[in-house]
Scaffold this active site. Structure first.
Site, short mmCIF file in Angstrom:
data_model
loop_
_atom_site.label_atom_id
_atom_site.label_comp_id
_atom_site.label_asym_id
_atom_site.label_seq_id
_atom_site.Cartn_x
_atom_site.Cartn_y
_atom_site.Cartn_z
N ARG A 171 10.66 6.39 -4.32
CA ARG A 171 9.41 5.91 -3.61
C ARG A 171 8.46 5.80 -5.18
O ARG A 171 8.44 7.04 -5.95
CB ARG A 171 8.73 7.24 -2.74
CG ARG A 171 9.57 7.43 -1.66
CD ARG A 171 8.83 8.25 -0.54
NE ARG A 171 7.83 7.54 0.00
CZ ARG A 171 6.71 7.87 0.81
NH1 ARG A 171 6.81 9.30 1.07
NH2 ARG A 171 5.93 7.01 1.46
N ARG A 228 8.60 14.89 2.24
CA ARG A 228 7.66 13.62 2.05
C ARG A 228 6.27 14.54 1.34
O ARG A 228 6.31 15.74 1.19
CB ARG A 228 7.14 12.92 2.99
CG ARG A 228 7.02 13.72 4.13
CD ARG A 228 5.92 13.27 5.25
NE ARG A 228 4.66 13.19 4.83
CZ ARG A 228 4.00 14.22 4.73
NH1 ARG A 228 4.36 15.53 5.11
NH2 ARG A 228 2.61 14.20 4.28
N GLY A 229 5.34 13.82 0.85
CA GLY A 229 4.09 14.54 0.36
C GLY A 229 4.30 14.74 -0.99
O GLY A 229 5.49 14.98 -1.76
N ASP A 251 -1.75 11.02 -3.91
CA ASP A 251 -0.37 10.62 -4.41
C ASP A 251 -0.42 10.27 -6.07
O ASP A 251 0.76 10.44 -6.61
CB ASP A 251 0.11 9.43 -3.82
CG ASP A 251 0.53 10.03 -2.40
OD1 ASP A 251 -0.15 10.04 -1.38
OD2 ASP A 251 1.79 10.54 -2.22
N GLN A 302 1.82 10.90 10.47
CA GLN A 302 1.82 12.28 9.81
C GLN A 302 0.75 13.23 10.30
O GLN A 302 1.08 14.61 10.26
CB GLN A 302 1.90 12.15 8.30
CG GLN A 302 3.16 11.69 7.76
CD GLN A 302 2.87 9.93 7.61
OE1 GLN A 302 2.52 9.40 8.39
NE2 GLN A 302 3.42 9.46 6.51
N LYS A 304 -2.59 8.12 1.25
CA LYS A 304 -2.33 7.57 2.40
C LYS A 304 -3.25 6.66 2.83
O LYS A 304 -4.39 6.49 2.78
CB LYS A 304 -2.13 8.80 3.78
CG LYS A 304 -1.59 8.14 4.81
CD LYS A 304 -0.27 7.40 4.95
CE LYS A 304 0.66 7.98 4.33
NZ LYS A 304 1.94 7.01 3.97
O1 MRU Z 1 3.93 8.69 3.17
P1 MRU Z 1 3.72 10.25 2.72
O2 MRU Z 1 3.67 10.89 4.16
O3 MRU Z 1 4.45 10.84 1.67
O4 MRU Z 1 2.24 10.28 2.36
C1 MRU Z 1 1.57 11.19 1.90
C2 MRU Z 1 0.31 11.42 1.75
O5 MRU Z 1 -0.26 10.36 1.19
C3 MRU Z 1 -0.47 12.69 1.26
O6 MRU Z 1 -1.76 12.53 1.46
C4 MRU Z 1 -0.09 13.12 -0.44
O7 MRU Z 1 1.17 12.74 -0.64
C5 MRU Z 1 -0.76 14.58 -0.79
S1 MRU Z 1 0.46 15.75 0.02
C6 MRU Z 1 -0.38 17.28 -0.48
#
Ligand code: MRU
Length: 340
Positions: free
Chosen positions: A81, A44-45, A226, A185, A237
């Site tokens: 996603r 993820r991320g 994202d 997270q 997030k």
């Molecule tokens: O749902 P996730 O855990 O994939 O969400 C991740 C985030 O919102 C992070 O802040 C974003 O992907 C940047 S990661 C460097």
């Protein structure tokens, strides 16, 4: 251990569903496994998803699948996603090399991986310099949400990578991570990473963030992204928007840190960003235990969009865009990436 890597002909990821109890590497040999790993957030991320997308296409191409089959699989991967643009970007980068043969596709995927390592070093340096100007004379406290550290990228992260750089430079007072409901997270991953770094931190519940900002608990809020739209609106997030409102109220800088690959100039504004809804299960139960009556309907957006008016600056591996001074993504030129 890298969060995601190509090892002996397959993708290996650090399985983020079992941290912080276990540090386990999951080996991914098929497209089905990769799509599941992405959807259950084992990987993820945004930056890590970009690498996963590119490596997934390479794995399919190397499996002997024909070009049409690879394209069909790539479309499935791209849609696993929808909000993080890096996933589609990584898939597309690898697909561009399809006509040159599987070896070229893999080379492109490995380049995406290596570029992420360099980009995170550069963001850390840009971010540290920016924040040194904000707080020139003492140690700094940073509030953040979700996980934007090495677990969200390959080796080092984005917003948490800036905190790591400042910690290495010796002027980090503390990090205040929000736990990040519903999948935690912040609590499970960011707290774990900060412990591994030996960096000082205090974990807080999400709803305490805005109040603590009003009490001076942080000198700046740093978040990842994202997808960053052309006008600077930023999807990240869920919880980021409320922190931005509170940061404005408290007079604290609200800074977005992300690689250039997260900037999506083909999306005009935040209103055009698709926000993933992850369904009821994550918020009507906690593990095996029900936390809401059976049949409860929910909204469960995994992300929100912070309007550009609330963002002080966007920092990438290639530039600092001062939105608070009227600068725009479309006019600030790219600089070379920094490695020192
Ligand atoms: O749902 P996730 O855990 O994939 O969400 C991740 C985030 O919102 C992070 O802040 C974003 O992907 C940047 S990661 C460097």
């Amino acid at each position: 251990v890298r969060t995601i890597d190509w090892v002996d002909g397959a993708i290996e990821i650090v399985d983020q569903t079992v941290l912080p109890e276990q540090l386990t590497v999951r080996r991914i040999e098929t497209l089905d496994h990769l799509v599941s790993a992405i959807q259950e957030l084992a990987v993820r991320g945004a930056p890590a998803l970009g690498v996963a997308g590119a490596m997934g296409v390479a794995q399919l191409a190397l499996s002997g699948a024909g070009i049409d089959e690879v394209r069909t699989g790539a479309a499935r991967l791209r849609a696993a996603r929808p909000t993080a643009v890096n996933l589609a970007w990584g898939v597309d980068r690898a697909l561009q090399r399809l006509e040159d043969g599987p070896g070229s596709v893999l080379a492109e995927a490995l380049a995406v991986r290596d570029e992420d390592v360099a980009a995170c070093i550069s963001m850390g340096l840009h971010g540290a310099d920016y924040l040194r100007a904000v707080v020139p004379d003492r140690d700094i406290s940073l509030m953040t949400v979700c996980n934007t550290g090495g677990l969200a990228a390959v080796e080092r992260g984005t917003a948490l990578g800036v905190a790591q750089t400042i910690h290495e430079q010796g002027w980090l007072q503390e990090v205040v991570p929000l736990e990040t409901r519903p999948l935690l997270q912040g609590a499970r991953l960011t707290a774990w990473e900060l412990q591994q770094m030996g960096a000082p931190f205090r974990l807080v519940v999400d709803s305490a963030g805005p109040f603590l900002l009003s009490r001076g608990a942080a000198d700046a809020v740093v978040i990842g992204a994202d997808r960053i739209a052309a006008n600077g609106d930023t999807a990240n997030k869920v919880g980021s928007f409320s922190l931005a409102l509170a940061a404005k109220h408290a007079g604290v800088p609200f800074v977005v840190i992300a690689p250039e690959s997260t900037v999506d100039m083909s999306t005009a504004s935040g209103a055009d960003i698709e926000i993933e809804d992850r369904g009821a299960g994550e918020i009507t139960s906690f593990g095996a235990r029900a936390t809401a009556p059976r049949g409860t309907e929910t909204y469960n957006p995994a992300f929100d969009v912070t309007p550009h008016e609330l963002i002080t600056a966007i920092i990438t591996d290639r530039r600092v865009v001062h939105l608070d001074r009227g600068q725009e993504l479309s006019t600030v030129p790219l600089q070379p990436s920094r490695q020192s």
